[in-house]
Design an enzyme around this catalytic site. Structure first.
Site, PDB file in Angstrom:
ATOM      1  N   GLU A 229      39.670  39.364  52.656  1.00  9.82           N
ATOM      2  CA  GLU A 229      40.529  38.222  51.770  1.00  9.82           C
ATOM      3  C   GLU A 229      38.821  38.412  50.219  1.00  9.82           C
ATOM      4  O   GLU A 229      38.495  38.098  51.139  1.00  9.82           O
ATOM      5  CB  GLU A 229      41.161  37.477  51.882  1.00  9.82           C
ATOM      6  N   GLU A 234      42.249  33.285  41.262  1.00 11.00           N
ATOM      7  CA  GLU A 234      43.297  32.624  41.687  1.00 11.00           C
ATOM      8  C   GLU A 234      43.084  31.737  39.851  1.00 11.00           C
ATOM      9  O   GLU A 234      42.146  31.222  39.949  1.00 11.00           O
ATOM     10  CB  GLU A 234      42.141  32.049  42.958  1.00 11.00           C
ATOM     11  N   HIS A 245      35.670  36.233  50.826  1.00  9.53           N
ATOM     12  CA  HIS A 245      36.121  35.416  52.113  1.00  9.53           C
ATOM     13  C   HIS A 245      36.332  36.559  52.832  1.00  9.53           C
ATOM     14  O   HIS A 245      37.041  37.518  53.390  1.00  9.53           O
ATOM     15  CB  HIS A 245      37.624  35.196  52.601  1.00  9.53           C
TER      16      HIS A 245
END
Ligand SMILES: *[C@@H]1O[C@H](CO)[C@@H](O)[C@H](O)[C@H]1NC(C)=O
Ligand SMILES: *[C@@H]1O[C@H](CO)[C@@H](O)[C@H](O)[C@H]1NC(C)=O
Length: 458
Positions: A229, A234, A245
């Site tokens: 990811e 965000e 990630h």
């Protein structure tokens, strides 16, 4: 043509399957984006987005009986993962009426709470498509990705996210008899190895499913879906972060129970993915005045967010070694905030930055444990699916993004302060009432070589 095939195979019922229903037509909202080339000329792409399968009505094949209601499977229809996938279909979506999703021109708007004719919907997750049944696979190494976003109505506890995951291009169509595929938004996975998915790899997540305490719409199942990811964005009006990630294996990997690790397991670090990532949140890096209402990047107004994925040798086949950020607002290019923590210098994510951050904040270095820049690059080289979502957080109230976290740490402890929200903010029961009218708008997406999507500073 496709629907006919789906009906036929459900009549034959010869294999385990995650079926596609036919009660509601599936019409993907259309949304354009720009594919840019060096020199800055851009071609308009006529894209479309699809709603993730988890939000959809799951009903008995050929009938209207729910297979799944609220947060529980119907045990009269489902007896195990296979029978449940075989007997149940996910159906088409009424995007605006039921889910509060509308697209127009180059923009996509996601409403937080939508009172539909049948039920109340909370949040949504959508994927960009290259065709009606294939996801667009963005290759981001040595590229730049730019979009406009309006986060002005997103208060504490909400997250309007734009990110990439290593989902299968066809949504896993055909795997274990999955008849729905990307056209119905199947195949989701991310670095938390989510266990709240009703179907994984074509099979229902029926065995081991526990209705989530305190959430009438969610549950946690026996299996989870892991993959790499890349969080580009965000954010809410208070805080923002970007975070890669990696995973040991880039693509969809099914995990079992607590071995999944991540948000949905008691054993956060037990899995094959990096649940924490290496993040850049200006507030967490000691600069509380950079991002927010009336600040350098003013969240009361629309902004352009530019992200550059630089490689070690400056080519598409190199290894990712830096993620750089710029903002554009009112025609002004705003470079990213410089970290104000002396031991973690820099205004971008690099190996040095991530190493220093983990050490100074005292965080476990799961980023490095799961292959760091190298494994993130492997995922990016294969192409990743663009996700746009709006969500709240039953597990930690989004405090990791916009408050002090862990909540018992003094806000002055390096790395604990992430934003101005109170440590008791962000509970879904509260935000679903207090911020029911919130929404996020993403738009004007541009993708291309470094420097092709905005007027970079000289
Ligand atoms: C069904 O789910 C259970 C619990 O997650 C799992 O142990 C089992 O392997 C699954 N069956 C199949 C065929 O995947
Ligand atoms: C990274 O990727 C390699 C190659 O796919 C893999 O063997 C390895 O397990 C991954 N994880 C780490 C920590 O290197």
């Amino acid at each position: 043509m496709y629907r006919k095939a789906a009906i036929l195979s459900s009549l034959l019922a010869s294999a385990y399957a995650q079926q596609a229903g036919t009660e509601e037509a599936e019409t993907h909202p259309k949304m354009t984006w720009q594919d840019c080339s060096a020199g800055g000329s851009c071609t308009t792409k006529n894209g479309e987005v699809v709603l993730d399968s988890n939000w959809r009505w799951v009903h008995e094949i050929g009938g209207y009986t729910n297979c799944y209601t609220g947060n529980a499977w119907d045990e009269a229809i489902c007896s195990d993962n296979e029978s449940c996938a075989q007997n149940c279909a996910i159906d088409g979506a009424d995007y605006s009426g039921t889910y509060g999703v509308t697209a127009s021109g180059n923009e996509l708007n996601l409403k937080f709470v939508t009172e539909g004719p049948e039920a109340t919907n909370v949040g949504s997750r959508l994927y960009m498509m290259a065709s009606p049944d294939k996801y667009e696979m963005y290759k981001l190494l040595n590229r730049e990705f730019t979009f406009d976003v309006d986060v002005s109505s997103l208060g504490c506890g909400l997250n309007g996210a734009l990110y990439f995951v290593s989902m299968p291009e066809d949504g896993g169509l055909g795997t274990n008899g999955n008849q729905a595929g990307a056209e119905y938004g199947t195949g989701y996975c991310d670095s938390q190895c989510p266990r709240d998915l009703k179907f994984i790899d074509g099979l229902a997540n029926f065995e081991g499913w526990n209705s989530a305490e305190g959430d009438e719409n969610a549950g946690v199942g026996g299996r989870g879906a892991c993959c790499a990811e890349l969080d580009v964005w965000e954010a809410n009006a208070i805080s923002s972060a970007f975070t890669p990630h990696p995973c040991d294996t880039p693509g969809l990997t099914v995990c079992e129970g607590e071995d999944c690790g991540g948000t949905y397991s008691e054993t956060r670090y037990a899995g094959t993915c990096d649940p924490d990532g290496c993040d850049f949140n200006p507030y967490r890096q000691g600069d509380p005045d950079f991002y927010g209402e009336g600040k350098t990047v003013d969240t009361t107004k629309k902004m352009t967010v530019v992200t550059q994925f630089l490689t070690d040798d400056g080519t598409d086949s190199g290894t990712l070694n830096e993620i750089r950020r710029f903002y554009v607002q009112d025609g002004q290019v705003i470079p990213n905030s410089e970290s104000k923590i002396a031991e973690i210098p820099g205004d971008s994510l690099t190996q040095e930055f991530c190493d220093a951050q983990k050490q100074v904040f005292g965080d476990e270095n799961t980023f490095e444990q799961h292959g760091g820049w190298k494994n993130m690059s492997d995922a990016m080289a294969e192409g990743m699916v663009l996700v746009m979502s709006l969500w709240d957080d039953r597990h930690s109230q989004m405090l990791w993004l916009d408050s002090t976290y862990p909540v018992d740490a003094p806000a002055s402890q390096l790395g604990a302060g992430r934003g101005e929200c109170a440590t008791d903010s962000g509970a879904p029961d509260d935000v679903r009432v207090e911020q029911a009218g919130a929404s996020v708008t993403f738009g004007n997406i541009k993708y291309g070589p470094i420097g092709s999507t905005f007027d970079a500073p000289a």
